[in-house]
Enzyme design. Structure first.
Site: not given
Length: 1135
Positions: A406, A696, A838, A841
């Site tokens: 991620d 993002d 972390d 999601n």
């Protein structure tokens, strides 16, 4: 779940239609239509695997699917039913122990899941009932589709809701979706336009699509009924949908109607069920087990066949001293052959001991403590170290080929900071150190530096643009003057024009924004004297350098979107000027401004981008009254459109955002985690491919990849996103196919074959490629309209990705992350995958990968709870893989090979002995030796080795990432090493048996002329066996500790002591005592001593010669030799 399946079978499932109709508050809206309340699933969440009723059968079924457990069950049943040479206890007791311990462990884990489900399902929520007049509190699981729910600030939405009413004046609310897509910034959601302020009089239905997992998509419409008039229709989009798992922020309370509940919410549809993970080593054990099963069956068949061949000779079947009973004579010959076959199977069964599985489980369980105890993994900030949730996968850490990470909170700290800006070609770098920044000294302050470079008018225009071109909100305070007293979250040093300190109310300010970089830019403007005071009823207020408040009317916001890659605002100043301020990516701004302005700023933008900063360009335009009137009319018309709304808005945006003037550019940094770049480089050096999967935006993610050195300056980026698919002349799918073929030709067909391990350099002739894809395009690749196209696209996509140095996937929904991991996991060669994240999601991809790692970050503990391992920071991944993973794999690979070897040595003499005892199933060894060999005499040395061995020093493993490649692709458990160990076992077994056989050519081996019997023969073979296999392990040990010495020499001493003790006492509970004084008599013979020593030396001689004459290879030989005298404890201290 069962109810839903029955519904589907009976045709009562909503899946038959493409949309669902929801009656708000369960009210009938039209008197003419019949009201049939539709049935939807309840709001229960179920993540557990077992119930009280199915636990025992389901768990036992799962455990007996393992080849080993099923095999030992069969052997146990054979020992119970058939008269066999050994007791059923020898296999039944260890099997019962393994099954029970595993069942307790899995039952406890599922109980924790039940507990977590109940916490969610029993959470109290407020629901409006009785014509939306009565507020009633009920459990979350009892919410039905159509219920109107009240949610207060900082509460989590209990299901997917359409926003009907907000306590805010502007009919908006703010939410954070950190647990869904990892973004911790605030997102703005809107109420449905024209709904009644008084919910009691609201009469409406919602028509929307059936549940689907995409977090960013929602299509629906609301029909509002008023006084028998034609119903008003309002379109619904993702901006009206509040997702389960998101949290309400900065809004006192909202009311929303439930549209998706329980397992149909987008969060639940993105949840990947937890499946049992098995390591590659366990698969290798199963393969080797099948080989040894074949060897076992072959031995039993050979002995059974030869027994009946031998008995067919006259006098051999029924000698005069051993006549058959009548019952034996009446027994069916084939049944007798079958029971003999089973007896041989049981006799040779020790070739596959259940103790190996117990030892492997103990090694994994105890070995996992070394990760938890490692002081390097301790983080002083959170006062925690590493956590091991699954000890079954320790060795898998040494086999990783793909890392999926991620971005937000994993690679970065999710903390944007304004670094510098460029105005009219001049660079302005803000220095935050106290030595340079003295608020009372004009010459050292950043403002005076600013004044020396660009014209004051340009500077102020640029800073106004930063203060106005955004969607930032100033955080509301619940009490008067709280800002002055307490300050707020974001504290920024404010500086006046001439160095005077600003008032605390202006100096300390909290901001809420949909993107953290917008907050960073507003803070950046504050550093240079322009402060954004907030938005009140469409009026934006700014405090300028002279401490004067400027006011602007906000006319329109042209929102950011990934295709345009820019956003704009149209404002009107008090002097009557209409201004458009625009900020966006350089590639989208440069073509829309005058070219002579571009060159002055391009250099700064490119330099900042290569340094890993997030760059944005800022432009402006003065609008005439005619231009504004045209733009205003176009925007209003487009926003009312129900169909093709996005396309119509885009056309107006593009028309307005032309002919602008470029003012400058900004550089914002999303701080990387400590040593993130070094960690990524080390992983790539170890031959591991790194993919970044993030929810993002592409620009932010791309700059992070540059900062982490995943993309280098010379890397050519292959982009497959919505923006690159936008081609007016072709359909999107055609364009996708065209781009895939083009990239495949470039990255796969035309790429020269490069040796693995060649380091990337900017000057190298071979081109490095980086691949970028977004969620929408990935959906097209994976879910193409035709099945043949879908598999073709998938293959092209995979081949391109595998030939790229790094891959970036942005705007990913959680389930898409899991889909990507699954696709790579199931690709050719079945590579071992690792996912690290972390947030909640990331849970789906953590569960999907072979190894899931959670980071103890800021976004809750869902990732940590669902992971196999949890570490405080990304930098710890380097040691976890390169040191711990490497050592665990080498240790367990040696354990497995050694176990098969020592049991082949053990059983081969037993097999050969049958040729000399008339195939009578006579054991060569005493029952005590048979039982104790694997449990006591040889188990502890290999357990200690598999926990403490360090064939290479930890510092060397960390400094030389290439060493990780040497054990890649299960190198130590391939068929080559397996055959070597098997041949070694056969060689030793033959040597033990026939070496002692030569000694027994003259069995009168004692001084008094007494002969040795068959038990003495077996005891000599067993003594040579125990000493040889233990000393073989001693020769293999490179890292000696006091524990190794204790268990190796202690095991040998225990064997000698036990043999004296067992044979030196008359045991009352034994019917016959075969070994009475056998061991003591054996040791009284000099010949026996000579043979034992000679055979041990002969067995180990090839191994000793190999160690003596083999030259150390590679640069690490000295370190390997130097580390051997150190203990594990000392090594930890040296680190």
């Amino acid at each position: 779940m069962l109810r839903r399946r029955i519904n589907r079978l009976l045709g009562g499932d909503e899946r038959r239609v493409d949309s669902r109709t929801i009656y708000i508050g369960h009210r009938q809206c039209s008197a003419t239509e019949a009201f049939i309340p539709p049935k939807f699933c309840d709001n229960r969440i179920v993540s557990s695997k077992y119930t009280v009723w199915n636990f025992l059968p389901k768990n036992l079924f799962e455990q007996f699917r393992r080849i080993a457990n099923f095999y030992f069950l069969i052997i146990f049943l054979v020992q119970v039913i058939v008269d066999t040479p050994t007791s059923p206890v020898t296999s039944g007791l260890p099997l019962f122990f393994v099954i029970t311990v595993t069942a307790i462990k899995q039952g406890y884990e599922d109980w924790l899941r039940h507990k977590a489900d109940n916490e969610v399902n029993k959470y109290p929520v407020k629901v409006l009932e009785g014509g939306l007049r009565i507020r009633k509190e009920k459990d979350s699981e009892k919410i039905k589709v159509g219920d109107v729910v009240e949610v207060e600030e900082d509460e989590t939405f209990p299901c997917d809701l359409i926003l009907l009413q907000s306590s805010r004046d502007d009919d908006t609310c703010f939410v954070t979706t950190a647990s869904l897509d990892g973004e911790s910034n605030h997102k703005t959601h809107y109420t449905v336009p024209d709904t009644e302020k008084d919910l009691e009089s609201l009469n409406a239905t919602i028509e929307c699509e059936q549940p689907q997992p995409d977090l960013y998509k929602f299509v629906g419409r609301m029909h509002i009924y008023k006084n028998n008039l034609e119903p008003a229709v309002r379109s619904l989009g993702p901006e009206n949908l509040l997702l389960k798992g998101a949290t309400l922020k900065n809004t006192q309370k909202i009311y929303g109607v439930a549209v998706y509940t329980g397992m149909e919410t987008k969060m639940a549809l993105n949840y990947q069920g937890k499946s049992q993970k098995r390591s590659a080593v366990e698969k290798s054990i199963n393969a080797f087990l099948l080989v040894y099963l074949c060897i076992l069956v072959s031995k039993a068949l050979v002995c059974t066949t030869l027994k009946y061949v031998w008995q067919s000779k006259p006098g051999q079947d029924e000698p005069w001293y051993n006549e058959k009973t009548q019952r034996e004579k009446d027994t069916n010959l084939y049944l007798k052959m079958f029971t003999d076959f089973l007896s041989f199977m049981v006799l040779f069964n020790f070739i596959i001991p259940v103790s190996m599985y117990v030892t492997v489980e103990m090694q994994k369980f105890l070995g996992s403590f070394f990760i938890a105890w490692d002081k390097d993994f301790f983080d002083p900030e959170i006062q925690e170290g590493a956590l091991v949730n699954t000890s079954d996968l320790n060795e898998e850490l040494g086999q990783v080929e793909y890392v999926f990470t991620d971005k937000t909170g994993t690679l970065t700290q999710n903390n944007m900071e304004f670094i510098e800006c460029c105005i009219d070609g001049f660079q302005y770098k803000y220095s935050d150190t106290s030595s340079e920044l003295d608020v009372f000294c004009v010459t050292d302050g950043p403002v005076s530096k600013l004044q020396q470079k660009a014209g004051r008018e340009k500077e102020e225009l640029f800073l106004r643009a930063l203060c106005l071109c955004h969607t930032v909100q100033v955080k509301e305070s619940t009490e008067q003057n709280q800002v002055q007293r307490d300050g707020l979250i974001d504290q920024v040093d404010g500086l006046g024009m001439d160095g005077e300190v600003l008032h605390p109310a202006e100096k300390q300010r909290g901001f809420i924004a949909s993107s953290p970089d917008e907050v960073a830019l507003v803070k950046g403007a504050m550093r240079y004297g322009f402060t954004f005071l907030g938005l009140e009823s469409k009026t934006m207020k700014i405090l300028n350098r002279n401490n004067d408040v400027e006011m602007y009317d906000l006319l329109h916001v042209l929102n950011f979107d990934p295709v345009r890659r820019r956003m704009s605002v149209i404002v009107k100043s008090k002097s009557g000027d209409t201004l458009l301020f625009c900020k966006g990516a350089d590639s989208s701004i440069f073509p829309r401004v005058r070219q002579e302005e571009v060159e002055r700023i391009r250099m700064h933008v490119e330099r900042n981008a290569t340094e890993g900063y997030r760059t944005l360009c800022v432009a402006y335009k003065r609008l005439t009254a005619e231009e504004y009137a045209q733009a205003d009319a176009g925007l209003r018309e487009a926003r009312l459109a129900l169909q093709d709304r996005e396309e119509k808005l885009m056309a107006v945006y593009n028309q307005v955002e032309t002919g602008m003037s470029l003012i400058g550019a900004t550089a914002v940094e999303d701080r990387l985690q400590d040593e993130a770049a070094e960690t990524m480089e080390a992983l790539q050096g170890a031959g591991i491919k790194v993919w970044v999967l993030t929810g993002d935006k592409m620009e932010t993610a791309k700059s992070t990849c540059y900062a982490c050195r995943l993309f280098q300056r010379g890397t050519e980026l292959l982009e497959l996103t919505v923006r690159t698919l936008e081609d007016g002349t072709k359909r999107r799918e055609e364009r996708l196919h065209e781009l895939l073929l083009e990239y495949h030709k470039k990255a796969v067909q035309d790429a020269p074959t490069v040796k693995s391990g060649v380091n990337r350099t900017w000057s190298s002739t071979s081109q490095d490629y980086g691949f970028i894809i977004d969620g929408a395009t990935l959906s097209m690749v994976l879910n193409s309209s035709s099945e043949s196209n879908s598999s073709r696209y998938k293959n092209l996509f995979l081949q391109i990705c595998q030939n790229c140095t790094s891959v970036l996937c942005c705007r990913m929904a959680p389930l898409q992350k899991a889909q990507i991991v699954k696709m790579v996991k199931n690709s050719k060669g079945s590579p071992i995958t690792l996912s690290i994240g972390d947030g909640a999601n990331d849970v789906s991809m953590i569960l999907e990968a072979h190894v899931g790692i959670g980071i103890k970050g800021k976004e809750g503990r869902q990732a940590v709870r669902n992971s196999d391992y949890a570490i405080p920071k990304l930098k710890h991944l380097k040691k976890l893989l390169l040191a711990h993973g490497h050592l665990y794999y080498v240790r367990i690979a040696h354990l497995v090979q050694y176990f098969f070897y020592k049991n082949l040595c053990f059983i081969l003499p037993q097999f050969l002995y049958q040729f000399f005892c008339g195939y009578s199933q006579q054991p060569l060894y005493d029952a005590a030796y048979l039982t104790m060999y694997n449990i006591c005499f040889t188990s502890m040395p290999i357990l200690a080795y598999s926990l403490l061995e360090q064939h290479i020093c930890i510092e060397v493993l960390l400094d030389n990432a290439n060493l990780y490649r040497e054990i890649a692709k299960n190198a130590m458990l391939r068929w080559g090493p397996f055959l070597y160990w098997t041949f070694l076992g056969v060689f030793h077994g033959l040597l033990f048996f026939f070496g002692v056989r030569l000694l027994f050519c003259n069995p009168a081996l004692q001084d008094n002329g007494q002969v040795f019997g068959n038990w003495s023969y077996g005891t000599i073979v067993f003594t040579v066996l125990v000493f040889t296999v233990t000393l073989k392990l001693a020769l293999d040990t490179r890292h000696w500790t006091w524990i190794n010495h204790f268990v190796i020499w202690g095991s040998l001493a225990f064997y000698v002591f036990f043999s004296f003790f067992w044979g030196g006492i008359i045991w009352p509970f034994l019917k016959q005592q075969r070994l009475y004084f056998v061991f003591a008599n054996m040791l009284s013979s000099v010949s026996a001593w000579l043979v034992i020593i000679l055979l041990i030396l002969l067995s180990l001689l090839p191994e000793i010669l190999l160690v003596v004459f083999r030259k150390p290879r590679g640069p690490h030989a000295r370190q390997i030799a130097a580390v051997t005298p150190l203990s594990y404890k000392h090594l930890k201290e040296h680190e």
